[in-house]
Design a protein around this motif. Sequence first.
Motif, PDB file in Angstrom:
ATOM      1  N   SER A 155       0.852  -1.193   0.000  1.00  0.00           N
ATOM      2  CA  SER A 155       0.000   0.000   0.000  1.00  0.00           C
ATOM      3  C   SER A 155       0.887   1.242   0.000  1.00  0.00           C
ATOM      4  N   ARG A 156       0.369   2.307  -0.593  1.00  0.00           N
ATOM      5  CA  ARG A 156       1.076   3.587  -0.550  1.00  0.00           C
ATOM      6  C   ARG A 156       0.788   4.247   0.794  1.00  0.00           C
ATOM      7  N   ARG A 157       1.852   4.670   1.474  1.00  0.00           N
ATOM      8  CA  ARG A 157       1.702   5.173   2.829  1.00  0.00           C
ATOM      9  C   ARG A 157       2.248   6.586   2.951  1.00  0.00           C
ATOM     10  N   GLY A 158       1.615   7.361   3.826  1.00  0.00           N
ATOM     11  CA  GLY A 158       2.036   8.728   4.093  1.00  0.00           C
ATOM     12  C   GLY A 158       1.773   9.669   2.938  1.00  0.00           C
ATOM     13  N   GLN A 159       2.092  10.929   3.140  1.00  0.00           N
ATOM     14  CA  GLN A 159       1.947  11.920   2.075  1.00  0.00           C
ATOM     15  C   GLN A 159       2.909  11.649   0.930  1.00  0.00           C
ATOM     16  N   SER A 160       4.020  10.989   1.238  1.00  0.00           N
ATOM     17  CA  SER A 160       5.007  10.682   0.209  1.00  0.00           C
ATOM     18  C   SER A 160       4.557   9.541  -0.697  1.00  0.00           C
ATOM     19  N   GLY A 161       3.610   8.719  -0.224  1.00  0.00           N
ATOM     20  CA  GLY A 161       3.094   7.622  -1.042  1.00  0.00           C
ATOM     21  C   GLY A 161       4.074   6.485  -1.261  1.00  0.00           C
ATOM     22  N   ILE A 162       5.005   6.288  -0.334  1.00  0.00           N
ATOM     23  CA  ILE A 162       5.965   5.188  -0.473  1.00  0.00           C
ATOM     24  C   ILE A 162       5.235   3.855  -0.357  1.00  0.00           C
TER      25      ILE A 162
ATOM     26  N   LYS B  85      14.070  12.674   3.622  1.00  0.00           N
ATOM     27  CA  LYS B  85      12.969  11.868   4.115  1.00  0.00           C
ATOM     28  C   LYS B  85      11.790  11.862   3.146  1.00  0.00           C
ATOM     29  N   GLY B  86      10.990  10.807   3.263  1.00  0.00           N
ATOM     30  CA  GLY B  86       9.815  10.668   2.410  1.00  0.00           C
ATOM     31  C   GLY B  86      10.161  10.421   0.959  1.00  0.00           C
ATOM     32  N   THR B  87      11.304   9.735   0.705  1.00  0.00           N
ATOM     33  CA  THR B  87      11.748   9.526  -0.670  1.00  0.00           C
ATOM     34  C   THR B  87      12.125   8.065  -0.905  1.00  0.00           C
ATOM     35  N   VAL B  88      12.126   7.702  -2.177  1.00  0.00           N
ATOM     36  CA  VAL B  88      12.618   6.411  -2.632  1.00  0.00           C
ATOM     37  C   VAL B  88      13.745   6.678  -3.609  1.00  0.00           C
ATOM     38  N   TYR B  89      14.873   5.994  -3.412  1.00  0.00           N
ATOM     39  CA  TYR B  89      16.025   6.206  -4.283  1.00  0.00           C
ATOM     40  C   TYR B  89      16.349   4.913  -5.010  1.00  0.00           C
ATOM     41  N   GLY B  90      16.491   5.008  -6.329  1.00  0.00           N
ATOM     42  CA  GLY B  90      16.888   3.862  -7.129  1.00  0.00           C
ATOM     43  C   GLY B  90      15.769   2.865  -7.345  1.00  0.00           C
ATOM     44  N   SER B  91      16.050   1.862  -8.154  1.00  0.00           N
ATOM     45  CA  SER B  91      15.051   0.835  -8.429  1.00  0.00           C
ATOM     46  C   SER B  91      15.739  -0.419  -8.963  1.00  0.00           C
ATOM     47  N   THR B  92      14.996  -1.512  -8.911  1.00  0.00           N
ATOM     48  CA  THR B  92      15.418  -2.756  -9.546  1.00  0.00           C
ATOM     49  C   THR B  92      14.600  -2.951 -10.819  1.00  0.00           C
ATOM     50  N   ASP B  93      14.920  -3.995 -11.578  1.00  0.00           N
ATOM     51  CA  ASP B  93      14.156  -4.274 -12.790  1.00  0.00           C
ATOM     52  C   ASP B  93      12.742  -4.727 -12.442  1.00  0.00           C
ATOM     53  N   GLU B  94      11.943  -5.041 -13.470  1.00  0.00           N
ATOM     54  CA  GLU B  94      10.520  -5.312 -13.258  1.00  0.00           C
ATOM     55  C   GLU B  94      10.242  -6.559 -12.431  1.00  0.00           C
ATOM     56  N   LEU B  95      11.244  -7.420 -12.270  1.00  0.00           N
ATOM     57  CA  LEU B  95      11.071  -8.630 -11.469  1.00  0.00           C
ATOM     58  C   LEU B  95      11.857  -8.574 -10.150  1.00  0.00           C
ATOM     59  N   GLY B  96      12.487  -7.452  -9.872  1.00  0.00           N
ATOM     60  CA  GLY B  96      13.224  -7.313  -8.624  1.00  0.00           C
ATOM     61  C   GLY B  96      14.502  -8.112  -8.571  1.00  0.00           C
TER      62      GLY B  96
END
Length: 429
Positions: free
Chosen positions: A73-80, A366-377
Amino acid sequence: RDLHLSIRRQRQMCIRDSLCMAGGPSHLETFDYKPELARLDGKPFPESFTQGQQLAQLQNTVLKARGPIAPFSRRGQSGIEICDLFPHLGTIADEMCVVRSMKTEQINHDTAHAFMNTGSIIKGRPSMGSWLLYGLGAETEELPGFVVLTSKGRNGVQPVSARQWSSGVLPSRFQGIQFQSQGDAVHYIGNPDGVCQSTQRQVIEEVMRLNGSLAEETHDPEIATRIAQYELAFKMQASVPELTDFKAESPVMLARYGIKEPGEGSFASNCLLARRLAERGVRMIQLYHRGWDHHGDIVGGMKEGAQAVDQATAALITDLKERGMLEDTLVLWGGEFGRTPMGQGTGRDHHILGFSLFMAGGGVKKGTVYGSTDELGYRATENVVDVHDLHATMLALMGVDHLRLNTKFQGLDVRLTGIAGNVVRGLMA
């Protein structure tokens, strides 16, 4: 007075809580939701992702995708996006800086822990806490500057060796001191029967005098450590019982952390003790919760692990914020590696190419997401952060240049980051 307060504030920025999820929690059931992996659940895992890769215990087996065991679920105002197994962490989403693009070099637990703690798999390298204590000192003379606490879950309990908080090539006074999570925090903290405090003081002073004479003759730095440790041990006889006495904590505070019985050895009890240690100026506080090595029964294991740490982690961060301490305290939550997006029986195998952790307080964005993995993690693909980068960034948040924090050993400069590491400015406020 203003200068004194400025210096004091600068030093406090370096208090650090490291919440080590020993065993490797799955990023796919914590902070990295992959709808495509959910769609492929139970189907063959695409060979294009794994061809020629190190797969630990999944060699020569039919690889099948395993989707996340719980919704996000997306949580907080940041929607993480946070897994629903961690509802309390969801309440502090706006304090979190989630890194979804971590990678490491070591696929086995002990060496992966060593790499995460010391930046090397070579024995004798100082741990992060030892480096901090060496470079910055502690704000307390009554307690060790680097304290370690451990707890364990009901399954996935992976051993953790004391070398993870070793001072390595630094003098031994910088090593981490493990407090017991149950019973007396420190063994033999009281005087033997028939020995009063004044008698003990006399014995210590005489031992210190003899050690001082020996130090003048040999110039051995370990003798200075021994002198300091005798004095510290004497002071701890008064400070440790007060530290571990939770009577001053209200029932509301105990309930907030989820503590059923103070001092019962749980992660929750250790989190409250960590806050009390931070209040008293301990430089580095490291909590290990051993319960995340889910090669089997990842459904039950992840639920049990989340239940053990979710509430207390959120309570610690909230408590620090309410006391005005969070901005001066860097909190790190994560394991030594992640888990595979492919199934291993009823669980997941070790995985080093992509995993998640989060930081809070201490100047992070704070309230951020940095980086990502591919579509399958499977692999970190965007803004990849390796362990040396993480170390360099954490030191930078504490006002320390990782290239200048070093010691000479056998003619070489030894550093936490070795010859690597770049400060990731995108993680810093």
